[in-house]
Design a protein around this motif. Structure first.
Motif, mmCIF file in Angstrom:
data_model
loop_
_atom_site.group_PDB
_atom_site.id
_atom_site.type_symbol
_atom_site.label_atom_id
_atom_site.label_comp_id
_atom_site.label_asym_id
_atom_site.label_seq_id
_atom_site.Cartn_x
_atom_site.Cartn_y
_atom_site.Cartn_z
ATOM 1 N N ARG A 1 -46.842 -46.495 19.526
ATOM 2 C CA ARG A 1 -46.925 -45.998 18.153
ATOM 3 C C ARG A 1 -46.737 -44.484 18.103
ATOM 4 O O ARG A 1 -46.036 -43.955 17.234
ATOM 5 N N GLU A 2 -47.356 -43.802 19.032
ATOM 6 C CA GLU A 2 -47.233 -42.343 19.066
ATOM 7 C C GLU A 2 -45.788 -41.925 19.313
ATOM 8 O O GLU A 2 -45.274 -41.000 18.671
ATOM 9 N N GLU A 3 -45.118 -42.618 20.236
ATOM 10 C CA GLU A 3 -43.730 -42.290 20.537
ATOM 11 C C GLU A 3 -42.816 -42.648 19.365
ATOM 12 O O GLU A 3 -41.876 -41.908 19.050
ATOM 13 N N GLN A 4 -43.082 -43.773 18.706
ATOM 14 C CA GLN A 4 -42.292 -44.158 17.541
ATOM 15 C C GLN A 4 -42.425 -43.125 16.423
ATOM 16 O O GLN A 4 -41.436 -42.755 15.780
ATOM 17 N N GLN A 5 -43.637 -42.659 16.187
ATOM 18 C CA GLN A 5 -43.859 -41.664 15.145
ATOM 19 C C GLN A 5 -43.172 -40.346 15.488
ATOM 20 O O GLN A 5 -42.605 -39.682 14.616
ATOM 21 N N SER A 6 -43.215 -39.977 16.774
ATOM 22 C CA SER A 6 -42.565 -38.743 17.200
ATOM 23 C C SER A 6 -41.057 -38.822 16.989
ATOM 24 O O SER A 6 -40.432 -37.872 16.494
ATOM 25 N N GLN A 7 -40.460 -39.954 17.357
ATOM 26 C CA GLN A 7 -39.024 -40.118 17.175
ATOM 27 C C GLN A 7 -38.652 -40.154 15.696
ATOM 28 O O GLN A 7 -37.615 -39.619 15.301
ATOM 29 N N GLN A 8 -39.502 -40.766 14.870
ATOM 30 C CA GLN A 8 -39.225 -40.817 13.440
ATOM 31 C C GLN A 8 -39.276 -39.421 12.832
ATOM 32 O O GLN A 8 -38.459 -39.078 11.956
ATOM 33 N N MET A 9 -40.218 -38.607 13.291
ATOM 34 C CA MET A 9 -40.300 -37.226 12.805
ATOM 35 C C MET A 9 -39.044 -36.443 13.180
ATOM 36 O O MET A 9 -38.526 -35.660 12.374
ATOM 37 N N ASP A 10 -38.549 -36.663 14.403
ATOM 38 C CA ASP A 10 -37.319 -35.983 14.828
ATOM 39 C C ASP A 10 -36.132 -36.427 13.976
ATOM 40 O O ASP A 10 -35.295 -35.603 13.578
ATOM 41 N N GLU A 11 -36.053 -37.732 13.695
ATOM 42 C CA GLU A 11 -34.950 -38.239 12.880
ATOM 43 C C GLU A 11 -35.032 -37.713 11.452
ATOM 44 O O GLU A 11 -34.008 -37.360 10.851
ATOM 45 N N ASP A 12 -36.247 -37.655 10.907
ATOM 46 C CA ASP A 12 -36.411 -37.134 9.547
ATOM 47 C C ASP A 12 -36.032 -35.654 9.486
ATOM 48 O O ASP A 12 -35.423 -35.197 8.509
ATOM 49 N N HIS A 13 -36.399 -34.922 10.537
ATOM 50 C CA HIS A 13 -36.055 -33.496 10.577
ATOM 51 C C HIS A 13 -34.541 -33.309 10.644
ATOM 52 O O HIS A 13 -33.977 -32.447 9.950
ATOM 53 N N ALA A 14 -33.880 -34.128 11.477
ATOM 54 C CA ALA A 14 -32.424 -34.034 11.586
ATOM 55 C C ALA A 14 -31.749 -34.447 10.281
ATOM 56 O O ALA A 14 -30.762 -33.835 9.855
ATOM 57 N N GLU A 15 -32.296 -35.484 9.640
ATOM 58 C CA GLU A 15 -31.717 -35.944 8.376
ATOM 59 C C GLU A 15 -31.856 -34.881 7.293
ATOM 60 O O GLU A 15 -30.970 -34.707 6.453
ATOM 61 N N GLY A 16 -32.975 -34.146 7.327
ATOM 62 C CA GLY A 16 -33.190 -33.107 6.331
ATOM 63 C C GLY A 16 -32.249 -31.929 6.469
ATOM 64 O O GLY A 16 -32.080 -31.142 5.531
ATOM 65 N N ARG A 17 -31.632 -31.790 7.638
ATOM 66 C CA ARG A 17 -30.706 -30.681 7.857
ATOM 67 C C ARG A 17 -29.262 -31.062 7.543
ATOM 68 O O ARG A 17 -28.360 -30.248 7.688
ATOM 69 N N ARG A 18 -29.051 -32.299 7.133
ATOM 70 C CA ARG A 18 -27.710 -32.733 6.767
ATOM 71 C C ARG A 18 -27.509 -32.552 5.263
ATOM 72 O O ARG A 18 -28.399 -32.847 4.473
ATOM 73 N N TYR A 19 -26.348 -32.093 4.900
ATOM 74 C CA TYR A 19 -26.060 -31.832 3.495
ATOM 75 C C TYR A 19 -24.799 -32.586 3.080
ATOM 76 O O TYR A 19 -23.806 -32.620 3.813
ATOM 77 N N ASP A 20 -24.861 -33.174 1.906
ATOM 78 C CA ASP A 20 -23.714 -33.882 1.344
ATOM 79 C C ASP A 20 -23.011 -32.940 0.370
ATOM 80 O O ASP A 20 -23.520 -32.658 -0.724
ATOM 81 N N TYR A 21 -21.860 -32.451 0.787
ATOM 82 C CA TYR A 21 -21.101 -31.528 -0.054
ATOM 83 C C TYR A 21 -20.119 -32.257 -0.968
ATOM 84 O O TYR A 21 -19.347 -31.610 -1.680
ATOM 85 N N GLY A 22 -20.152 -33.587 -0.960
ATOM 86 C CA GLY A 22 -19.235 -34.358 -1.792
ATOM 87 C C GLY A 22 -19.321 -34.026 -3.269
ATOM 88 O O GLY A 22 -18.289 -33.764 -3.915
ATOM 89 N N PRO A 23 -20.529 -34.022 -3.879
ATOM 90 C CA PRO A 23 -20.621 -33.696 -5.309
ATOM 91 C C PRO A 23 -20.061 -32.315 -5.647
ATOM 92 O O PRO A 23 -19.375 -32.155 -6.666
ATOM 93 N N ALA A 24 -20.334 -31.323 -4.807
ATOM 94 C CA ALA A 24 -19.822 -29.975 -5.072
ATOM 95 C C ALA A 24 -18.297 -29.942 -4.994
ATOM 96 O O ALA A 24 -17.626 -29.306 -5.824
ATOM 97 N N ILE A 25 -17.738 -30.647 -4.004
ATOM 98 C CA ILE A 25 -16.277 -30.674 -3.851
ATOM 99 C C ILE A 25 -15.627 -31.354 -5.050
ATOM 100 O O ILE A 25 -14.617 -30.876 -5.592
#
Length: 240
Positions: free
Chosen positions: A199-223
């Motif tokens: 559980r601890e490892e799953q939560q740690s990996q989920q936090m890493d994935e959420d952090h990486a997802e938060g750094r992705r930006y969809d520029y489609g609407p602006a384009i």
């Protein structure tokens, strides 16, 4: 372990260039060697140092598979850190390690398989022993996993692929009820610790994935918005 270390030659070159007369200053000030990787790898019974500026790997010493090989590389890392500390040349250390989650799931599968063997043995005994079921029910930890569980990525296939040591399996099938209960309690307690680690490892990996997802930006609407503006001004007709 990989260490992203600034090259010691960079410091030497900077010191050398500051001491040169201006007339001897070369036209090209580009450093021959800047930042590079230095990797420390345990392999073939030794610990090797791979330096990006050296022609070949350097063996730092012998190391068995069950030994702590980091003790061999600490002096080298510490020496570089101390050398760069005064001039504040930056460096960073990166550890490349195996994902512990698959191994933890395999350990959980082995745990469940052992509990299954014990349960089969106890079931065969309880059929011929009246009043034994209530005693056995009290000997198992609450919420103990006795089969596949999706929340832990534990499948029937993973459990069936577990190889139980022949001697251990014979012991389970030959020991008394009291011994079986003891083994089941021991495996149940070990399972609680394994599940907590998973559980601890799953939560740690989920936090890493959420952090990486938060750094992705969809520029489609602006384009698309800019394309509409350009289309209204008839600036993209020639491009079509």
């Amino acid at each position: 372990m990989d260490m992203l270390s600034s090259d010691y030659q960079l410091k030497a070159e900077a010191t050398s260039k500051r001491s040169r007369p201006a007339k001897n200053k070369p036209a090209d000030n580009k450093a021959d060697a800047g930042f590079h990787f230095i990797a420390f790898v345990p392999a073939l019974g030794k610990v090797w140092k791979f330096d990006g500026l050296e022609r070949q790997p350097q063996a730092l010493g012998s190391c068995a598979s069950d030994e702590d090989w980091l003790s061999l590389v600490k002096p080298d890392i510490r020496a570089r850190m101390e050398a760069y500390e005064e001039d504040q040349i930056e460096f960073s250390i990166l550890s490349v390690a195996r994902d512990p989650l698959p191994e933890l799931v395999n350990q959980l599968a082995a745990n469940v398989r052992g509990l299954e063997i014990i349960q089969e043995r106890l079931s065969s005994i309880s059929e011929s022993s009246a009043g034994l079921e209530s005693t056995l029910a009290d000997s198992i930890y609450e919420n103990t996993i006795l089969g596949p569980d999706e929340s832990y990525a534990l499948t029937r296939k993973t459990i069936d692929e577990v190889t139980v040591h022949e001697r251990q399996e014979k012991e389970y099938r030959a020991c008394s009820v009291e011994e079986l209960v003891h083994h089941r309690q021991r495996l149940g307690q070990a399972q609680q610790e394994l599940r907590a680690a998973i559980r601890e490892e799953q939560q740690s990996q989920q936090m890493d994935e959420d952090h990486a997802e938060g750094r992705r930006y969809d520029y489609g609407p602006a384009i698309r918005t800019w394309l509409r503006f350009l289309a209204r001004k008839r600036l993209i007709e020639d491009l079509l």
